[in-house]
Motif scaffolding. Structure first.
Motif, short mmCIF file in Angstrom:
data_model
loop_
_atom_site.label_atom_id
_atom_site.label_comp_id
_atom_site.label_asym_id
_atom_site.label_seq_id
_atom_site.Cartn_x
_atom_site.Cartn_y
_atom_site.Cartn_z
N GLU A 27 2.18 5.01 8.51
CA GLU A 27 2.42 3.73 7.96
C GLU A 27 3.18 3.88 6.58
OE1 GLU A 27 2.06 0.89 9.13
OE2 GLU A 27 0.24 1.09 10.77
N CYS A 28 4.29 3.76 6.43
CA CYS A 28 5.26 3.98 5.23
C CYS A 28 5.10 3.26 4.17
CB CYS A 28 6.73 4.04 5.86
SG CYS A 28 6.95 5.14 7.39
N GLY A 29 4.26 2.04 4.05
CA GLY A 29 4.10 1.21 2.93
C GLY A 29 4.56 -0.18 3.39
N GLN A 30 4.64 -1.20 2.47
CA GLN A 30 4.97 -2.74 2.88
C GLN A 30 6.18 -2.85 3.34
OE1 GLN A 30 4.94 -5.10 -0.64
NE2 GLN A 30 3.96 -6.73 0.56
N HIS A 31 6.27 -3.67 4.36
CA HIS A 31 7.49 -3.72 5.07
C HIS A 31 8.75 -3.89 4.33
CE1 HIS A 31 4.65 -4.79 8.36
NE2 HIS A 31 4.71 -6.15 8.30
N ASP A 32 8.82 -4.53 3.28
CA ASP A 32 10.02 -4.83 2.45
C ASP A 32 10.14 -4.14 1.36
OD1 ASP A 32 11.07 -6.67 4.55
OD2 ASP A 32 9.73 -8.44 3.51
N ALA A 33 9.08 -3.25 1.19
CA ALA A 33 9.32 -2.46 -0.18
C ALA A 33 10.39 -1.55 -0.08
CB ALA A 33 7.93 -1.74 -0.26
N THR A 49 0.75 -1.28 0.13
CA THR A 49 0.02 -0.06 0.06
C THR A 49 0.99 1.22 0.08
OG1 THR A 49 -1.87 1.20 1.27
CG2 THR A 49 -0.08 0.19 2.60
N GLU A 50 0.43 2.46 -0.39
CA GLU A 50 1.04 3.63 -0.33
C GLU A 50 1.12 3.96 1.16
OE1 GLU A 50 -0.85 6.63 -2.65
OE2 GLU A 50 -0.48 5.50 -4.51
N GLY A 51 2.05 5.08 1.33
CA GLY A 51 2.14 5.49 2.78
C GLY A 51 0.64 6.11 3.14
N PHE A 52 0.49 6.21 4.37
CA PHE A 52 -0.88 6.86 4.83
C PHE A 52 -0.59 7.13 6.58
CE2 PHE A 52 -1.72 2.37 5.48
CZ PHE A 52 -2.32 2.11 6.79
N ALA A 53 -1.36 8.05 6.98
CA ALA A 53 -1.21 8.52 8.24
C ALA A 53 -2.50 8.08 9.04
CB ALA A 53 -0.84 9.92 8.47
N LEU A 54 -2.50 7.82 10.53
CA LEU A 54 -3.33 7.56 11.31
C LEU A 54 -3.58 8.74 12.28
CD1 LEU A 54 -2.92 3.87 12.00
CD2 LEU A 54 -5.17 4.63 11.25
N VAL A 55 -4.43 9.64 12.11
CA VAL A 55 -4.63 10.66 13.05
C VAL A 55 -5.48 10.54 14.23
CG1 VAL A 55 -3.93 12.30 11.33
CG2 VAL A 55 -6.37 11.82 11.67
N GLY A 56 -5.52 11.31 15.16
CA GLY A 56 -6.28 11.17 16.40
C GLY A 56 -7.82 11.81 16.14
N PRO A 57 -8.29 11.96 17.19
CA PRO A 57 -9.77 12.33 17.08
C PRO A 57 -9.88 13.89 17.05
CG PRO A 57 -9.13 12.34 19.44
CD PRO A 57 -8.16 11.74 18.70
N ASP A 73 -2.54 19.67 10.94
CA ASP A 73 -1.58 20.41 10.18
C ASP A 73 -0.22 19.59 10.09
OD1 ASP A 73 -3.28 22.27 10.18
OD2 ASP A 73 -2.26 23.61 11.73
N MET A 74 0.20 19.05 10.88
CA MET A 74 1.42 18.27 10.79
C MET A 74 1.27 16.95 9.85
SD MET A 74 3.82 16.17 13.95
CE MET A 74 4.56 14.82 13.93
N ALA A 75 0.39 16.42 10.14
CA ALA A 75 -0.12 15.22 9.05
C ALA A 75 0.17 15.64 7.83
CB ALA A 75 -1.42 14.47 9.33
N LYS A 76 -0.66 16.96 7.53
CA LYS A 76 -0.72 17.18 5.88
C LYS A 76 0.88 17.79 5.51
CE LYS A 76 -5.52 18.95 6.65
NZ LYS A 76 -6.24 19.84 6.39
N HIS A 77 1.65 17.60 6.08
CA HIS A 77 3.18 18.03 5.76
C HIS A 77 4.20 16.79 5.80
CE1 HIS A 77 1.36 22.06 6.64
NE2 HIS A 77 2.27 22.65 5.93
#
Length: 319
Positions: free
Chosen positions: A207-213, A122-130, A148-152
């Motif tokens: 989550e930066c992508g697949q483990h070994d990518a 998968t492509e990288g993605f971020a988990l943000v809080g409430p 704001d941090m997530a979007k950068h």
């Protein structure tokens, strides 16, 4: 339980001459997720060589949060460090010892960037809080700073709703005799980012992508560099804010009840779902179908009975 609790813990801190925020960057919370470790070590080399200067605030790097799991090249040492994370006066397993060291370290900082990777491609993605709230599950007051941090960071997909979705799963587990007793406790949903928010900071899991990518360590490295620039730890222009992105909200967690529960196909995170799509079949023949349009996240073919099996997410307008 492990018989090798003497593995050392390592953190490296740098302080600038000017005041600024206190950031902590963590890798290898799960020992087989090494892209964060690689990204952190690359940045450490740049700082030590003089190629990158920390001008403001304090930055702490933890290349390997769980040295036992890292040495095993496995997700866990004795158990999942990113569940039930809290200090304890009576440590029973290796991860308890990690928590007694790591939790005070997290609490001494204002912001956390926690670097992970996924089993599926998968492509990288971020988990943000409430969003900011004064509720019982995850009260919070730094939503704007966190988002704001997530979007950068340099990624274009964001997911929210972890802990309250997990809490709904807890209520169901308590009525299931097959459930993992720990997983039936709401605190079992607390990992690094949730703990950081509980002590007054803000945080996100990347989550930066697949483990070994091969590209995953680069995603981790760029996210660290972007965060240092965005928060003002280093000189130079801030990174561009992502304007076009996909925002999702978790709304349901489904547990595996029996070892013979099966997925209907080989699912990967962010596969699209339409209403009525067959996702899985229980051991007793019960079908699990998608209730509405959305995506499946974190499908785990190796999940044990009584543990989370997959999550359902819906699209939202923005984070």
């Amino acid at each position: 339980m492990t018989s090798t609790p003497l593995l050392p813990f390592e953190s490296v801190s740098f302080a600038g001459r000017a005041s600024g925020p206190r950031l902590i960057v963590t890798g290898a919370v799960h020992g087989n997720e090494t892209c964060g470790t690689q990204g952190i070590r690359r940045v450490l080399e740049e700082i030590r060589s003089g190629a990158l200067a920390i001008e403001r605030g304090v930055v702490t790097f933890v290349p390997v949060c769980n040295p036992l799991a890292y040495a095993k090249k496995d997700r866990i040492g004795d158990r999942n460090l990113n569940r039930n994370l809290a200090p304890t006066p009576n440590p029973k397993d290796f991860e308890d010892h990690v928590a007694n060291w790591l939790c005070p370290l997290l609490a001494s900082h204002e912001a956390l960037l926690d670097l992970h990777s996924t089993r599926g491609k998968t492509e990288g993605f971020a988990l943000v809080g409430p969003q900011d709230n004064q509720g019982l599950i995850e009260p919070f007051k730094h939503s704007k700073a966190e988002r704001d941090m997530a979007k950068h960071l340099g990624v274009k997909r964001f997911v929210e709703g972890w802990l309250d979705t997990y809490a709904r799963g807890v209520a169901r587990r308590r009525a299931n005799a097959a459930a993992n007793p720990l997983a039936a406790d709401a605190i079992y949903g607390v990992g690094t980012t949730e703990y950081m928010r509980s002590v007054g900071g803000y945080a996100m899991t990347l989550e930066c992508g697949q483990h070994d990518a091969p590209e995953s360590p680069e995603v981790a490295y760029q996210a660290i560099r972007n965060t240092l620039a965005f928060l003002g730890h280093v000189n130079g222009p801030p990174p561009a804010e992502v304007k076009t992105y996909e925002a999702l909200r978790l709304h349901e967690v489904i547990d595996r009840d029996h070892a013979e529960d099966k997925f209907s196909r080989a699912w990967a995170s962010f596969d699209a779902l339409a209403p009525g799509d067959l996702i899985a079949i229980r051991n007793d023949g019960t079908e699990i179908r998608a209730p509405k349009h959305g995506r499946i996240l974190f499908p785990d073919v190796g999940a044990k009975p009584g543990h989370e099996w997959f999550y359902l997410a819906e699209t939202i307008g923005e984070i």
